[in-house]
Design a protein around this motif. Structure first.
Motif, PDB file in Angstrom:
ATOM      1  N   SER A 152       0.486   1.431   8.351  1.00 51.90           N
ATOM      2  CA  SER A 152       1.853   1.851   8.644  1.00 51.90           C
ATOM      3  C   SER A 152       2.464   2.568   7.453  1.00 51.90           C
ATOM      4  O   SER A 152       2.084   2.351   6.299  1.00 51.90           O
ATOM      5  N   ASP A 153       3.444   3.422   7.736  1.00 46.19           N
ATOM      6  CA  ASP A 153       4.124   4.157   6.670  1.00 46.19           C
ATOM      7  C   ASP A 153       4.850   3.209   5.721  1.00 46.19           C
ATOM      8  O   ASP A 153       4.908   3.462   4.512  1.00 46.19           O
ATOM      9  N   ARG A 154       5.399   2.113   6.262  1.00 45.09           N
ATOM     10  CA  ARG A 154       6.181   1.209   5.406  1.00 45.09           C
ATOM     11  C   ARG A 154       5.305   0.499   4.377  1.00 45.09           C
ATOM     12  O   ARG A 154       5.679   0.413   3.197  1.00 45.09           O
ATOM     13  N   ILE A 155       4.163   0.015   4.807  1.00 44.50           N
ATOM     14  CA  ILE A 155       3.281  -0.651   3.854  1.00 44.50           C
ATOM     15  C   ILE A 155       2.695   0.358   2.880  1.00 44.50           C
ATOM     16  O   ILE A 155       2.555   0.093   1.680  1.00 44.50           O
ATOM     17  N   THR A 208       4.185   3.045   1.872  1.00 44.05           N
ATOM     18  CA  THR A 208       5.285   3.353   0.949  1.00 44.05           C
ATOM     19  C   THR A 208       5.388   2.297  -0.137  1.00 44.05           C
ATOM     20  O   THR A 208       5.581   2.606  -1.316  1.00 44.05           O
ATOM     21  N   ALA A 209       5.236   1.024   0.249  1.00 45.08           N
ATOM     22  CA  ALA A 209       5.307  -0.062  -0.731  1.00 45.08           C
ATOM     23  C   ALA A 209       4.155   0.025  -1.729  1.00 45.08           C
ATOM     24  O   ALA A 209       4.340  -0.205  -2.929  1.00 45.08           O
ATOM     25  N   ALA A 256       9.745  -1.195   1.180  1.00 42.06           N
ATOM     26  CA  ALA A 256       9.248  -0.977   2.544  1.00 42.06           C
ATOM     27  C   ALA A 256      10.347  -1.101   3.591  1.00 42.06           C
ATOM     28  O   ALA A 256      10.096  -0.869   4.779  1.00 42.06           O
ATOM     29  N   ARG A 257      11.540  -1.512   3.149  1.00 36.78           N
ATOM     30  CA  ARG A 257      12.679  -1.718   4.056  1.00 36.78           C
ATOM     31  C   ARG A 257      12.354  -2.762   5.126  1.00 36.78           C
ATOM     32  O   ARG A 257      12.605  -2.584   6.318  1.00 36.78           O
ATOM     33  N   LEU A 258      11.800  -3.861   4.632  1.00 41.71           N
ATOM     34  CA  LEU A 258      11.506  -5.018   5.473  1.00 41.71           C
ATOM     35  C   LEU A 258      12.016  -6.263   4.762  1.00 41.71           C
ATOM     36  O   LEU A 258      12.229  -6.265   3.544  1.00 41.71           O
ATOM     37  N   PHE A 278       7.535  -8.433   5.496  1.00 36.98           N
ATOM     38  CA  PHE A 278       6.666  -7.630   4.648  1.00 36.98           C
ATOM     39  C   PHE A 278       5.359  -8.369   4.340  1.00 36.98           C
ATOM     40  O   PHE A 278       4.269  -7.805   4.475  1.00 36.98           O
TER      41      PHE A 278
END
Length: 317
Positions: free
Chosen positions: A207-210, A212-213, A234-236, A241
């Motif tokens: 995923s993009d969020r992970i 990104t982190a 990650a905005r979680l 997260f």
């Protein structure tokens, strides 16, 4: 004028041809035609690549005065060569000042007996196979390239550029090699002893969020990288997260951060002269003791030994 012979066989990988660019740019940097580059095959004529794209080649039999013989690899290890082909390659290798196998081209050198009793590398995927097929060769899969006297080998396809720039440095010096690397827009010049391993590739976040982190962590290794800090990137929520991170990477965030720090520290050790204390601080280990403990767990040797090994390979004549 050193003549460079790039030897291809049916099924060669076009990306391997990128190595010739280092010699072309060396001519540009020096302002003279120092190198002459030839694309060769055993009989000459059109040779198909691994994608079917065909290249016109000169005959190896007609190539006299080759200074540096580069055997280009493909996406798979080559089939056993006919005895006549092996004899031709051996004859040209004896006359050349140096010979190199790029990626799976190392298998070609091994078939010719040119790697017996030597250290060599190849693409890490095929290192085990090479070790099984050629027990007289000491295969080191965790290297970008290896220089064993007049015989060179490199890892996966892009590593052929690193090897080619190293050959330019041997011939024309460090400043010319640096200029060539800059013109190639190489992120940094990799020394031969560097690892083929890429921790971000291994983590393979989906995923993009992970992702990104992970990128945030790689760019901020000197900072304390808590779950809360990474979750914010990650905005979680920290709980979301941690669950998502383990599901996508198979590791905890803390373990992944340690792996990223180890990779960055090893790169600094191999490619710089920073003191060990500075490397530990800039990669987030805080002190030498913690970094040493992590290195011993990961590789079974301390940071100083990693640095000595990398310099020993790079300094080979």
């Amino acid at each position: 004028m050193p003549e460079i012979g790039l030897v291809v066989f049916p099924g060669f990988q076009c990306l391997a041809l990128a190595a010739q660019t280092a010699f072309e740019l060396a001519n540009l940097v020096t302002g003279e035609n120092f190198y002459s580059v030839h694309l060769l095959s055993l009989e000459g004529g059109m040779v198909p690549s691994s994608t079917g794209f065909r290249m016109e080649t000169e005959s190896l039999h007609d190539a006299d005065g080759i200074d540096t013989l580069l055997l280009l690899g493909g996406t798979l290890p080559p089939d056993p060569l006919p005895s006549m082909t092996i004899a031709a390659l051996q004859a040209h290798a004896r006359r050349a000042r140096r010979v190199a196998g790029l990626c799976t081209g190392a298998f070609l050198l091994a078939q010719c007996g040119l790697l017996d009793g030597r250290r060599a590398t190849t693409h890490w995927i095929f290192a085990k196979l090479m070790r099984e097929r050629f027990p007289a060769v000491t295969v080191e899969e965790d290297r970008i390239y290896i220089n064993e006297g007049a015989v060179w080998t490199s890892a996966g396809l892009t590593a052929g550029l690193d090897l080619a720039v190293a050959l330019v440095e041997k011939d024309l010096g460090q400043e010319v090699a640096r200029s060539v690397a800059r013109k190639l827009v190489m992120h940094h010049r990799r020394s031969g002893g560097q690892s083929q391993h890429s921790e971000l590739l291994d983590l393979a976040a989906k995923s993009d969020r992970i992702q990104t982190a992970l990128i945030f962590a790689k760019n901020n290794l000197a900072r304390p990288l808590t779950v809360e800090t990474l979750a914010e990137a990650a905005r979680l929520s920290p709980r979301q997260f941690s669950r998502a991170f383990r599901a996508e990477t198979g590791q905890s965030p803390a373990k992944a951060v340690e792996q990223l720090r180890l990779e960055a520290a090893r790169l600094m050790l191999e490619d710089s002269r920073h003191p060990i204390e500075t490397v530990a601080r800039e990669t987030g280990f805080m002190d030498q003791r913690r970094m040493r403990e992590s290195f011993m767990r990961q590789w079974g040797m301390p940071p100083q030994a990693i640095r000595r090994a990398a310099r020993g390979v790079g300094a080979a004549a």
